[in-house]
Design a protein around this motif. Structure first.
Motif, PDB file in Angstrom:
ATOM      1  N   LEU A  81       6.466   5.368 -35.433  1.00  0.00           N
ATOM      2  CA  LEU A  81       6.096   6.064 -36.659  1.00  0.00           C
ATOM      3  C   LEU A  81       6.029   5.099 -37.847  1.00  0.00           C
ATOM      4  O   LEU A  81       5.149   5.227 -38.699  1.00  0.00           O
ATOM      5  N   CYS A  82       6.928   4.145 -37.904  1.00  0.00           N
ATOM      6  CA  CYS A  82       6.882   3.139 -38.979  1.00  0.00           C
ATOM      7  C   CYS A  82       5.586   2.333 -38.901  1.00  0.00           C
ATOM      8  O   CYS A  82       4.934   2.088 -39.919  1.00  0.00           O
ATOM      9  N   GLN A  83       5.228   1.916 -37.693  1.00  0.00           N
ATOM     10  CA  GLN A  83       3.991   1.150 -37.507  1.00  0.00           C
ATOM     11  C   GLN A  83       2.767   2.021 -37.807  1.00  0.00           C
ATOM     12  O   GLN A  83       1.782   1.554 -38.369  1.00  0.00           O
ATOM     13  N   ARG A  84       2.818   3.260 -37.421  1.00  0.00           N
ATOM     14  CA  ARG A  84       1.692   4.176 -37.598  1.00  0.00           C
ATOM     15  C   ARG A  84       1.432   4.471 -39.072  1.00  0.00           C
ATOM     16  O   ARG A  84       0.299   4.746 -39.458  1.00  0.00           O
ATOM     17  N   TYR A  85       2.452   4.419 -39.908  1.00  0.00           N
ATOM     18  CA  TYR A  85       2.304   4.782 -41.317  1.00  0.00           C
ATOM     19  C   TYR A  85       1.147   4.025 -41.966  1.00  0.00           C
ATOM     20  O   TYR A  85       0.272   4.618 -42.595  1.00  0.00           O
ATOM     21  N   ARG A  86       1.130   2.728 -41.838  1.00  0.00           N
ATOM     22  CA  ARG A  86       0.081   1.920 -42.487  1.00  0.00           C
ATOM     23  C   ARG A  86      -1.305   2.230 -41.924  1.00  0.00           C
ATOM     24  O   ARG A  86      -2.290   2.275 -42.642  1.00  0.00           O
ATOM     25  N   PHE A  87      -1.381   2.460 -40.638  1.00  0.00           N
ATOM     26  CA  PHE A  87      -2.650   2.844 -40.019  1.00  0.00           C
ATOM     27  C   PHE A  87      -3.112   4.192 -40.557  1.00  0.00           C
ATOM     28  O   PHE A  87      -4.283   4.375 -40.884  1.00  0.00           O
ATOM     29  N   ASP A  88      -2.196   5.137 -40.649  1.00  0.00           N
ATOM     30  CA  ASP A  88      -2.537   6.467 -41.161  1.00  0.00           C
ATOM     31  C   ASP A  88      -3.054   6.397 -42.595  1.00  0.00           C
ATOM     32  O   ASP A  88      -4.011   7.087 -42.955  1.00  0.00           O
ATOM     33  N   VAL A  89      -2.424   5.575 -43.426  1.00  0.00           N
ATOM     34  CA  VAL A  89      -2.861   5.448 -44.819  1.00  0.00           C
ATOM     35  C   VAL A  89      -4.311   4.953 -44.865  1.00  0.00           C
ATOM     36  O   VAL A  89      -5.138   5.497 -45.605  1.00  0.00           O
ATOM     37  N   ARG A  90      -4.624   3.949 -44.063  1.00  0.00           N
ATOM     38  CA  ARG A  90      -5.994   3.419 -44.037  1.00  0.00           C
ATOM     39  C   ARG A  90      -6.987   4.439 -43.495  1.00  0.00           C
ATOM     40  O   ARG A  90      -8.167   4.401 -43.816  1.00  0.00           O
ATOM     41  N   SER A  91      -6.526   5.354 -42.671  1.00  0.00           N
ATOM     42  CA  SER A  91      -7.406   6.321 -42.011  1.00  0.00           C
ATOM     43  C   SER A  91      -7.593   7.614 -42.796  1.00  0.00           C
ATOM     44  O   SER A  91      -8.420   8.441 -42.423  1.00  0.00           O
ATOM     45  N   ARG A  92      -6.860   7.810 -43.855  1.00  0.00           N
ATOM     46  CA  ARG A  92      -6.941   9.072 -44.605  1.00  0.00           C
ATOM     47  C   ARG A  92      -8.270   9.161 -45.361  1.00  0.00           C
ATOM     48  O   ARG A  92      -8.783   8.168 -45.853  1.00  0.00           O
ATOM     49  N   SER A  93      -8.753  10.372 -45.485  1.00  0.00           N
ATOM     50  CA  SER A  93      -9.990  10.641 -46.203  1.00  0.00           C
ATOM     51  C   SER A  93      -9.737  10.574 -47.710  1.00  0.00           C
ATOM     52  O   SER A  93      -8.925  11.346 -48.240  1.00  0.00           O
ATOM     53  N   ALA A  94     -10.432   9.676 -48.393  1.00  0.00           N
ATOM     54  CA  ALA A  94     -10.273   9.542 -49.844  1.00  0.00           C
ATOM     55  C   ALA A  94     -10.735  10.809 -50.561  1.00  0.00           C
ATOM     56  O   ALA A  94     -10.096  11.260 -51.518  1.00  0.00           O
ATOM     57  N   SER A  95     -11.826  11.414 -50.100  1.00  0.00           N
ATOM     58  CA  SER A  95     -12.324  12.617 -50.777  1.00  0.00           C
ATOM     59  C   SER A  95     -11.385  13.805 -50.569  1.00  0.00           C
ATOM     60  O   SER A  95     -11.176  14.600 -51.490  1.00  0.00           O
ATOM     61  N   LEU A  96     -10.800  13.925 -49.386  1.00  0.00           N
ATOM     62  CA  LEU A  96      -9.833  14.996 -49.139  1.00  0.00           C
ATOM     63  C   LEU A  96      -8.587  14.800 -50.004  1.00  0.00           C
ATOM     64  O   LEU A  96      -8.065  15.759 -50.588  1.00  0.00           O
ATOM     65  N   LEU A  97      -8.131  13.557 -50.112  1.00  0.00           N
ATOM     66  CA  LEU A  97      -6.991  13.262 -50.982  1.00  0.00           C
ATOM     67  C   LEU A  97      -7.322  13.605 -52.432  1.00  0.00           C
ATOM     68  O   LEU A  97      -6.521  14.240 -53.126  1.00  0.00           O
ATOM     69  N   ASP A  98      -8.494  13.199 -52.902  1.00  0.00           N
ATOM     70  CA  ASP A  98      -8.899  13.505 -54.281  1.00  0.00           C
ATOM     71  C   ASP A  98      -8.914  15.007 -54.529  1.00  0.00           C
ATOM     72  O   ASP A  98      -8.450  15.478 -55.564  1.00  0.00           O
ATOM     73  N   ASP A  99      -9.455  15.770 -53.578  1.00  0.00           N
ATOM     74  CA  ASP A  99      -9.491  17.234 -53.711  1.00  0.00           C
ATOM     75  C   ASP A  99      -8.079  17.816 -53.782  1.00  0.00           C
ATOM     76  O   ASP A  99      -7.793  18.695 -54.594  1.00  0.00           O
ATOM     77  N   PHE A 100      -7.207  17.311 -52.920  1.00  0.00           N
ATOM     78  CA  PHE A 100      -5.820  17.789 -52.887  1.00  0.00           C
ATOM     79  C   PHE A 100      -5.122  17.491 -54.214  1.00  0.00           C
ATOM     80  O   PHE A 100      -4.484  18.368 -54.805  1.00  0.00           O
ATOM     81  N   LEU A 101      -5.254  16.264 -54.691  1.00  0.00           N
ATOM     82  CA  LEU A 101      -4.602  15.871 -55.946  1.00  0.00           C
ATOM     83  C   LEU A 101      -5.165  16.654 -57.130  1.00  0.00           C
ATOM     84  O   LEU A 101      -4.413  17.063 -58.022  1.00  0.00           O
ATOM     85  N   GLU A 102      -6.469  16.881 -57.143  1.00  0.00           N
ATOM     86  CA  GLU A 102      -7.079  17.649 -58.234  1.00  0.00           C
ATOM     87  C   GLU A 102      -6.596  19.102 -58.220  1.00  0.00           C
ATOM     88  O   GLU A 102      -6.266  19.667 -59.257  1.00  0.00           O
ATOM     89  N   ARG A 103      -6.533  19.687 -57.040  1.00  0.00           N
ATOM     90  CA  ARG A 103      -6.125  21.088 -56.920  1.00  0.00           C
ATOM     91  C   ARG A 103      -4.683  21.299 -57.381  1.00  0.00           C
ATOM     92  O   ARG A 103      -4.359  22.319 -57.976  1.00  0.00           O
ATOM     93  N   PHE A 104      -3.830  20.322 -57.124  1.00  0.00           N
ATOM     94  CA  PHE A 104      -2.406  20.501 -57.418  1.00  0.00           C
ATOM     95  C   PHE A 104      -1.914  19.633 -58.571  1.00  0.00           C
ATOM     96  O   PHE A 104      -0.730  19.378 -58.694  1.00  0.00           O
ATOM     97  N   SER A 105      -2.820  19.203 -59.438  1.00  0.00           N
ATOM     98  CA  SER A 105      -2.392  18.432 -60.610  1.00  0.00           C
ATOM     99  C   SER A 105      -1.925  19.388 -61.707  1.00  0.00           C
ATOM    100  O   SER A 105      -2.099  20.597 -61.602  1.00  0.00           O
ATOM    101  N   GLY A 106      -1.339  18.836 -62.731  1.00  0.00           N
ATOM    102  CA  GLY A 106      -0.886  19.651 -63.853  1.00  0.00           C
ATOM    103  C   GLY A 106       0.621  19.747 -63.927  1.00  0.00           C
ATOM    104  O   GLY A 106       1.344  19.061 -63.214  1.00  0.00           O
ATOM    105  N   ASN A 107       1.079  20.615 -64.801  1.00  0.00           N
ATOM    106  CA  ASN A 107       2.512  20.743 -65.049  1.00  0.00           C
ATOM    107  C   ASN A 107       3.182  21.852 -64.255  1.00  0.00           C
ATOM    108  O   ASN A 107       4.404  21.980 -64.283  1.00  0.00           O
ATOM    109  N   LYS A 108       2.394  22.687 -63.584  1.00  0.00           N
ATOM    110  CA  LYS A 108       2.967  23.789 -62.813  1.00  0.00           C
ATOM    111  C   LYS A 108       3.741  23.239 -61.618  1.00  0.00           C
ATOM    112  O   LYS A 108       3.275  22.356 -60.905  1.00  0.00           O
TER     113      LYS A 108
END
Length: 156
Positions: free
Chosen positions: A23-50
């Protein structure tokens, strides 16, 4: 529902060092494999002070939490759920060693926000079939990368 931490004595399941190392080794691979657009959507949806609440199913040792928590600007509570108690007991270790996995700024942000209480987490040893035990009515989102990566369709 059983809360665990890295200091819990006598886990009911033996800890397998090879799985943790994987799992430690996989972490860095997973980060490189994540979808940037999906991350952006997630961060935008849950941004703010709530204040937000998240469940990570199949959390392992908390990699999704580690990756997402410092990037989300909102106050947040995470429920890190896995059926493998040997791994959920290592979540505190991962958080304490975030600087090995995150860049310096993200690790420092996570440390400060955990310290001031704007980020919190609970590692929970629980079968997915027992999710009714979680406060799901207040959960804003579920993440389950490992569940989708590792399970076959027959397991759903």
């Amino acid at each position: 529902m059983k809360e665990v931490s890295s200091s819990s004595p006598n886990p009911s399941q033996p800890f397998v060092a090879a799985e943790f190392e994987w799992l430690c080794q996989r972490y860095r691979f997973d980060v490189r494999s994540r979808s940037a657009s999906l991350l952006d959507d997630f961060l935008e949806r849950f941004s703010g002070n709530k204040s937000r609440s998240f469940v990570d199913l199949g959390t392992g040792f908390g990699a999704n939490f580690l990756y997402l928590a410092a990037q989300l600007e909102c106050p947040q509570t995470w429920y890190l759920v896995d059926r493998d108690e040997g791994l959920t007991q290592r979540v505190d270790w991962l958080v304490a060693h975030a600087h090995y996995f995150l860049d310096e700024q993200a690790a420092e942000t996570l440390r400060k926000r955990l310290q001031n209480g704007s980020i919190s987490y609970r590692a929970i040893n629980l079968e997915f079939t027992a999710l009714r035990q979680l406060p799901t009515e207040t959960v804003d989102a579920f993440v389950a990368n490992a569940v989708f990566d590792l399970n076959t369709p027959a397991q759903y």
